[in-house]
Write an enzyme that holds these catalytic residues in place. Sequence first.
Site, PDB file in Angstrom:
ATOM      1  N   HIS B 121       0.874  -1.172   0.000  1.00 49.21           N
ATOM      2  CA  HIS B 121       0.000   0.000   0.000  1.00 49.21           C
ATOM      3  C   HIS B 121       0.914   1.225   0.000  1.00 49.21           C
ATOM      4  CE1 HIS B 121      -2.865   2.917   1.731  1.00 49.21           C
ATOM      5  NE2 HIS B 121      -3.837   2.070   1.449  1.00 49.21           N
ATOM      6  N   LYS B 224     -10.867  -0.928  10.617  1.00 49.56           N
ATOM      7  CA  LYS B 224     -11.056  -2.077   9.730  1.00 49.56           C
ATOM      8  C   LYS B 224     -11.458  -3.326  10.515  1.00 49.56           C
ATOM      9  CE  LYS B 224      -7.613  -0.546   6.327  1.00 49.56           C
ATOM     10  NZ  LYS B 224      -8.422   0.087   5.285  1.00 49.56           N
ATOM     11  N   CYS B 364      -4.816   2.409  -3.755  1.00 44.48           N
ATOM     12  CA  CYS B 364      -3.573   2.935  -3.167  1.00 44.48           C
ATOM     13  C   CYS B 364      -2.396   2.000  -3.414  1.00 44.48           C
ATOM     14  CB  CYS B 364      -3.732   3.204  -1.665  1.00 44.48           C
ATOM     15  SG  CYS B 364      -4.986   4.424  -1.298  1.00 44.48           S
TER      16      CYS B 364
END
Lengths: 152, 426
Positions: B121, B224, B364
């Site tokens: 990422h 998350k 990303c």
Amino acid sequence: MNPGGEVQFTDEIYREVILDHYRSPRHSGEMADPDVFEAGINPLCGDELMLFLKFKGVAIAEIAFKGKGCSISQASASMMTEAVQDLDVFRAEALAREFKDMMLEGRPAESLSAELEDAKSLEGVKRYPVRVKCAVLAWNTLLEALKKRGKI
Amino acid sequence: MDIDKIRKDFPILSRRVRGKPLVYLDNAATSQKPRAVIEALSNFYENTNANVHRGIHTLSEEATALYEEARKKVARFVHAPSPESVIFTRNTTESINLVAHAWGRKFINPGDEILLTGMEHHSNLVPWQILAQEKGAVLKFVEVRPDGTLNLEDLDRNAGPRTKLIAVTHVSNAIGTINPIRRFAQVAKSLGALLLVDAAQSVPHIPVDMRVLGCDFLAFSAHKMMGPTGVGVLIAHEEMLEKMSPFLGGGDMIREVWLEKATWNELPYKFEAGTPNFAGVAAFGAALDYLQGLGMDNVRAHEQELIGYALKSLLQIEGITIYGPMDSAQRSGVVSFNLGTIHPHDLGTVLDEDGIAVRAGHHCCQPLMRRLGINGTTRASVYVYNTKEEIDKFAKSLDRARTLFGVCAPSPTDRPAKPSAKKEGR
């Protein structure tokens, strides 16, 4: 639309006329020796548009585009080129502003000029605010190109 | 596990989107929150709210107790060395940046090497680029193979005596690959290098035991894993944290301050300058309790079954390209794909019209997209509350998109120009 509201059929974003322009884009391709070339980009979603124009006096004699991106950006480019081909630059600019007024300022589609018949179908895109910039990319690129012509 | 019962714990799952029941398949971006977490947050503000580590009054003591209790829960959840090794940040990105600043600026020298992978990422890539540029250090990479797994030969080839840090994601957010962290840990250990694991996509979904992973730094985010936004975690051994410079300067991170100098507070407060997101941390504690109650083995088993089912049904769709390993044992609850030449944003919109939330774009991970030769993908990612019926709806909606756009057509702009019918004869 209200969260959880029912989808109206007429609100559907991918109307047949949009899909038709996407599948069979008009004026698609590069032009060897344009009078004006302008590139437009939506950095956030990566839509790219190259716009080629040839003028005869104040008339747009030839227009072509080459681009990549989503169906909305590509269909809108096809509709734009079809709408402004053969028009004089002042009319073309006025149409671009009409279209942007519909997408950004809430101008009703019914009030748009006849040349924008196909482009009116993009009104449903307003229900997807993040996609509005896809729809206006081609028209912004046209306005930039016309500005460039003024400086030649 | 009774999924129907679990679903009832998540108020948002009963809402409708564009007239259809919500099918939430964007869990890799952020998860939904159970009522217990939402109530913990509002309870905090209604009954406990006070700043932590400061006031000599009851509310502050209660708030501090909740904050520190959550720290202990985090430590237990991933088997961290101690509660003091757990630092609360804003998110995974800040946790990684903390290491790049507080460890990297002090210990990285010109010519030192940092080994990364091609599937990171941006948050586990850009901080190291900045550090390397500042220090004259060198970035090296373990590349991604066409099947979406890492080329471990690169690991042996590119790790060497100058390697000071290996930073790798446990699970790819973009394509779901589960990486063999133990292998990375062995290589790091043999070289005396440190290992940082970006666990943003693993801790929420699979059992993670820091002792087994053998990493030096572990970073993840609360939002998350059913917790609130604005809370991240960095875990490192206390000896390491003692050696590192502070990250942000300010209140709470100091012991004594004079006009010209200051000394640092003990761990973990040395790295928690300023008022932290204590309400969020308190609610994060409730999220950890909830997940602990479900059992992470059960969460993983359910997601693995779901993703196996999704892979099977998606593969039957004509024109689909799925990225990442096809064995559900090597893949988290993520399936990333392209459908013919349909732009991911168009797919995202069609799915949204059917009430289905997915992510579309580069996730990303621009270098990974480039490596796979694509601009982006559409990504569906599941959590413990998703069902096979939802996967069926998702597959059906993809089929609708395929019909709508016509999948096997070449890219429209590659075709010869079609003259404008309307303007002919003018």
